[in-house]
Design a protein around this motif. Structure first.
Motif, PDB file in Angstrom:
ATOM      1  N   ALA A   1       0.828  -1.214   0.000  1.00 30.10           N
ATOM      2  CA  ALA A   1       0.000   0.000   0.000  1.00 30.10           C
ATOM      3  C   ALA A   1       0.855   1.252   0.000  1.00 30.10           C
TER       4      ALA A   1
ATOM      5  N   GLU B   1       1.025   3.877  -3.169  1.00 33.43           N
ATOM      6  CA  GLU B   1       0.553   5.254  -2.995  1.00 33.43           C
ATOM      7  C   GLU B   1       1.616   6.262  -3.424  1.00 33.43           C
TER       8      GLU B   1
ATOM      9  N   GLN C   1      -6.119  -6.584  -1.383  1.00 30.59           N
ATOM     10  CA  GLN C   1      -7.032  -5.632  -0.748  1.00 30.59           C
ATOM     11  C   GLN C   1      -6.356  -4.280  -0.551  1.00 30.59           C
ATOM     12  N   ALA C   2      -5.074  -4.298  -0.144  1.00 30.52           N
ATOM     13  CA  ALA C   2      -4.342  -3.041   0.025  1.00 30.52           C
ATOM     14  C   ALA C   2      -4.182  -2.310  -1.303  1.00 30.52           C
TER      15      ALA C   2
ATOM     16  N   ALA D   1      -6.157  -2.614  -3.966  1.00 30.97           N
ATOM     17  CA  ALA D   1      -7.471  -2.125  -4.378  1.00 30.97           C
ATOM     18  C   ALA D   1      -7.829  -0.836  -3.671  1.00 30.97           C
ATOM     19  N   GLU D   2      -7.526  -0.733  -2.392  1.00 26.61           N
ATOM     20  CA  GLU D   2      -7.851   0.471  -1.636  1.00 26.61           C
ATOM     21  C   GLU D   2      -7.018   1.660  -2.111  1.00 26.61           C
ATOM     22  N   ALA D   3      -5.734   1.441  -2.332  1.00 29.48           N
ATOM     23  CA  ALA D   3      -4.873   2.522  -2.815  1.00 29.48           C
ATOM     24  C   ALA D   3      -5.296   2.976  -4.215  1.00 29.48           C
TER      25      ALA D   3
ATOM     26  N   ARG E   1      -8.251   2.835  -5.477  1.00 29.42           N
ATOM     27  CA  ARG E   1      -9.546   3.517  -5.405  1.00 29.42           C
ATOM     28  C   ARG E   1      -9.375   5.005  -5.132  1.00 29.42           C
ATOM     29  N   ARG E   2      -8.323   5.370  -4.398  1.00 31.59           N
ATOM     30  CA  ARG E   2      -8.101   6.776  -4.034  1.00 31.59           C
ATOM     31  C   ARG E   2      -7.344   7.561  -5.110  1.00 31.59           C
TER      32      ARG E   2
ATOM     33  N   ALA F   1     -12.753  -4.713  -7.505  1.00 31.98           N
ATOM     34  CA  ALA F   1     -12.302  -3.323  -7.482  1.00 31.98           C
ATOM     35  C   ALA F   1     -12.159  -2.737  -8.889  1.00 31.98           C
TER      36      ALA F   1
END
Length: 892
Positions: A365, A369, A397-398, A400-402, A404-405, A430
């Protein structure tokens, strides 16, 4: 034809099956089973005089007995019955049919017409549209419509698949079903006697239920209609294509280097690129590419960062990227410093970013980022190899979250099978495209790169031509006509150079000598040193027979060279006609690049332009790129950049860059030449030498034939219609030029819109718009002249620079029946009669192209526009919106 009545084909409310059968495994039986099991909500009416019922459904003996007129008829009968059935259906009111029957083109009717021709003749009076013949049929899963004899149904989805191969259709259906891929439409074109690629692209391009269109192409007919429809559809959604038959069976004999070099597959490739589509080469690649292109935002750039917990796969991805012509991002010092703060000391400290095998979700992540915020990175490929220390699902999951932002592109490759299954499900959810291997992941990224480049060609504003270009068309045309009148189909080298010179292409001075002795007289006029070339209509490549001698310094050497050349020709080719010698001033351009610019005529797409590295070994070197005319500076530059010699032209070591503007201009001049002179069927400029001082044509060859149609008509893309230009005078006495808009007008058009008042903007766009992005401005200025037209009024401003004063625009439907128009004039010019002049121009144009009606929507409080429309005879009609009024003018 058009999209007329295609709604009855693609969205029928009732279906008749003619040739329905109870005979097991017959086409009529499979067709009935598919229709009944597909879940189609409308009535399915079998027609066959042999049965009372088929598949348990009451059957009718003939078309006349049907209880209602079917929207769609599916025909599976012997060939001889098809034309009469089409006639009966058309008379009954049916407006679409699918003809599954094969063999119509081989069989003939009583009048000795091919049955295909008879079928189309029966359909024409009723504008009944026909899919096929010789096709698998049509599936529209969202309607539960399976009007095919395919062995398997299609899942519903957002992708349309259109194929000329029935066998491939069934294979793709099977393959897609196993992978859970669904379709909005699945279309087998068969022989495309009526409905073809252009029709289907027009329909699907504006279909809201279709997210992307996939094409399997074997051959294109009506190239201009195909290009026009493809360009229109590609502006709205991704269009991807496989072109079969990439390798020619054999090279055709050609009288020019260009004719020998430009293979049919090169031309299809150029057409697909010019239309803004993406070409792929395998079925699985097609579906991988559409998921990547359709799911992700457009790339901001082409610099890829690779993030991985394994060094080996990252190196494999890097190799694949570089080999595919991709660009590896170079990480800046600040980016490396930020990564240093979160990664172990042993990380790779460069791109690819190897975050070491024990990387956990947090490390993924943090690294991702940083890369997604880095100014030197446009997209990131995240890779994971399974380890016991770092579970793949948590890392996914990490990621996908990064992702998304961020608004930047993220792709993934989670390697392995069982261990990666759940991680891939996370990435899928995602919306992150993920691939099994590094090579596949990089291929997916390169799809995005190529698609981005092709789309930019649709949207890019070309720069202006660097110098004034006013060809002496009449001079060139007269010379060509004189050669044709003499019975020749090949211009001599001096004649060919004269044509080039008429179009502003720099040539080396060349004169004709009738004999070895006459070469001395010509050389004295030109001045030594000279080059000597043989002239013979029977010798295509002069150097093959020793027919070129360079750098001749004096008269003795010149006469000896001419006599030796003449003797050699008589010995090698005694039957060849010797018409003389070409003597030209010796051009000394040390270090200049030898290039080739050529034109040949493709059997499908018409004239094509070729550029590449030239010289006597041009076929062996094989460095060339092909494009479709007409060209502008941007399109000419894109052709150049697709060659290897382009890197040399940019300069290296002590070699300065060549004058690229001069090379681009030469391509444009050749493009205009073949638009203006339809008699030209092949052309070579080889070599065209180029350096920092410009270009010079040293040799030229042109082959001609009587013109079968006007120059612009033979092009696959309609060129700028210069014949529509005309002058007008405002009430103030100011003279303006009315002309079609060009892509180069975008800056002036942006300035024009910026000077409109808020009320002008509201009246024209029905709302307040602060600014238009480049993509929208490109749509305003880049017209497909076969479908839409915008006339601008332009005149010099106080500084002598052209400015746009007003614009009228119309967009015709694909049936060429009705066009919608809009008009806007700068507020400071109102009262000068410009609105009237522009609208009159558009009405005359629409009448000339055979449109039946001109329609516009006007705000109810726009009294000036409503008054102008009334004076031209438009009728006023109410709309469901009380603030809008529709005005209509019958043009017939």
């Amino acid at each position: 034809m058009s999209i007329r009545n295609l709604k009855h084909l693609f969205r029928p409310r009732s279906v008749a099956v003619i040739g329905a059968s109870n005979q097991a495994d017959s086409v009529g039986a499979v067709l009935m089973r598919n229709l009944l099991q597909g879940g189609f909500a409308g009535p399915v009416m079998p027609v066959n005089p042999k049965y009372t019922a088929v598949a348990g459904v009451l059957t009718y003996p003939d078309v006349a007995s049907l209880p209602l007129t079917p929207d769609l008829a599916v025909i599976a009968t012997p060939p001889a019955a098809v034309p009469a059935l089409i006639g009966e259906l058309g008379a009954r009111g049916t407006r679409a049919a699918i003809v599954l029957t094969a063999g119509l083109s081989q069989a003939r009717d009583e009048a000795d017409r091919p049955l295909t021709e008879a079928m189309l003749a029966a359909a024409r009076p009723h504008t009944l549209r026909i899919l096929g013949p010789n096709c698998i049929g049509l599936l529209v899963p969202g309607l539960g419509l399976n009007a095919s004899f395919a062995h398997i149904d299609a899942l519903p989805g957002k992708i349309a698949f259109v194929s000329q191969s029935g066998a491939l259709c069934t294979a793709v259906l099977d393959w897609a079903r196993a992978k859970g891929i669904g379709f909005s439409h699945f279309v087998s074109l068969g022989d495309s006697a009526d409905v073809n690629f252009a029709d289907v692209l027009d329909y699907l391009g504006s279909d809201p239920g279709t997210r992307a269109i996939l094409l399997y192409i074997e051959a294109v007919r009506e190239a201009r209609r195909f290009m026009s429809a493809a360009r229109g559809a590609a502006r709205n959604k991704p269009v991807l294509a496989i072109k079969a038959g990439r390798m020619a069976e054999g090279a055709k004999a050609a009288t020019s280097h260009t004719g020998a070099l430009a293979g049919a597959d090169d031309v299809y490739d150029a057409a697909i690129r010019r239309a803004g589509m993406l070409r792929v080469f395998e079925i699985d690649e097609l579906f991988d590419a559409v998921e990547t292109v359709a799911r992700l935002r457009p790339l901001r750039g082409e610099r890829l960062a690779i993030l991985s917990n394994g060094g080996g796969p990252a190196v494999m991805a890097t190799d694949a990227l570089v080999a595919g012509g991709g660009r590896l991002a170079e990480l800046g010092e600040d980016t490396v410093r930020q990564l240093d703060a979160v990664l172990p000391a042993t990380w790779s400290r460069g791109n690819p970013v190897d975050i070491i095998g024990d990387a956990d979700a947090r490390r993924y992540a943090q690294s991702l980022e940083i890369l997604l915020k880095a100014p030197d990175v446009d997209a990131v490929l995240v890779m994971h190899v399974p380890t016991a220390i770092a579970p793949g699902e948590a890392a996914a999951q990490a990621v996908a979250e990064a992702a998304r932002r961020s608004e930047r592109t993220v792709l993934a490759s989670w390697m392995g099978d069982y261990a990666a299954e759940r991680a891939r499900a996370v990435l899928d959810a995602a919306g992150i495209p993920n691939f099994d291997t590094p090579d596949q992941a990089v291929r997916g990224f390169l799809h995005l790169v190529r698609y981005r480049r092709n789309q930019e060609l649709l949207m890019e504003t070309p720069p202006s031509v660097p110098s004034e270009f006013t060809p002496a068309t009449a001079t060139a045309r007269l010379l060509v006509q004189q050669v044709l009148a003499s019975g020749r189909d090949q211009l001599s080298e001096p004649e060919a150079k004269a044509v080039l010179a008429a179009y502003g292409i720099p040539i080396v001075e060349t004169q004709i000598a009738a004999s070895p002795e006459d070469t001395l007289r010509v050389a004295r006029e030109i001045g030594f040193p000279v080059a000597l070339k043989i002239l013979s209509p029977d010798i295509i490549h002069k150097s093959d027979v020793g027919g070129v001698v360079l750098d001749i310094a004096d008269e003795a050497a010149l006469q000896a060279a001419a006599e030796a050349m003449q003797a050699r020709l008589r010995a090698i080719f005694p039957e060849a006609r010797l018409t003389g010698f070409a003597v030209q001033r010796m051009a000394r351009r040390p270090g200049a690049h030898e290039l080739i610019v050529g034109m040949s005529t493709d059997s499908v797409f018409g004239p094509i332009i070729l550029f590449g590295q030239g010289g006597t070994a041009v076929e062996v070197i094989g460095d060339r790129a092909v494009g479709l005319p007409p060209l502008n500076m941007t399109l000419a530059g894109e052709i150049i950049q697709r060659t290897r010699v382009a890197r040399l032209l940019r300069g290296y070591r002590d070699r300065p860059p060549a004058d690229l503007d001069a090379i681009r201009l030469t391509l444009i001049q050749v493009s205009q030449l073949i638009v203006d002179l339809p008699e030209i069927v092949e052309l070579d400029i080889n070599p065209l030498i180029a350096d920092e001082h410009g270009v010079l044509a040293l040799d030229a060859r042109i082959r001609i034939a009587p013109a079968a149609q006007p120059g612009p008509a033979r092009l696959a893309i309609r060129p700028y219609p210069r014949e529509l230009e005309e002058s007008a005078v405002l009430r103030s006495g100011r003279q303006v030029l009315l002309r079609p808009i060009r892509p180069e007008d975008e800056p002036a058009h942006a300035a024009f819109i910026s000077r409109l008042t808020p009320e002008d903007i509201r009246f024209r766009f029905f709302g307040l718009v602060s600014e238009f992005p480049h993509s929208e401005m490109a749509r305003f200025t880049q017209n497909d002249y076969d479908r839409e037209m915008a006339f601008i009024a332009t005149a010099p401003d106080a500084h002598g620079q052209p400015e746009t004063l007003g614009v009228v625009r119309s967009i015709a439907d694909p049936d060429n029946q009705r066009a919608e128009f809009a008009i806007v004039v700068r507020s400071d010019l109102k009262g000068q009669g410009l609105g009237r002049i522009l609208l009159d121009k558009m009405i005359r144009y629409c009448r000339a192209r055979g449109l039946r009606e001109l329609v516009g929507q006007v705000l109810a409080d726009n009294t000036a526009m409503l008054g102008l429309a009334r004076r031209f005879g438009f009728e006023r009609h109410a709309t469901p919106d009380p603030e809008l009024v529709e005005v209509r003018l019958a043009l017939e």
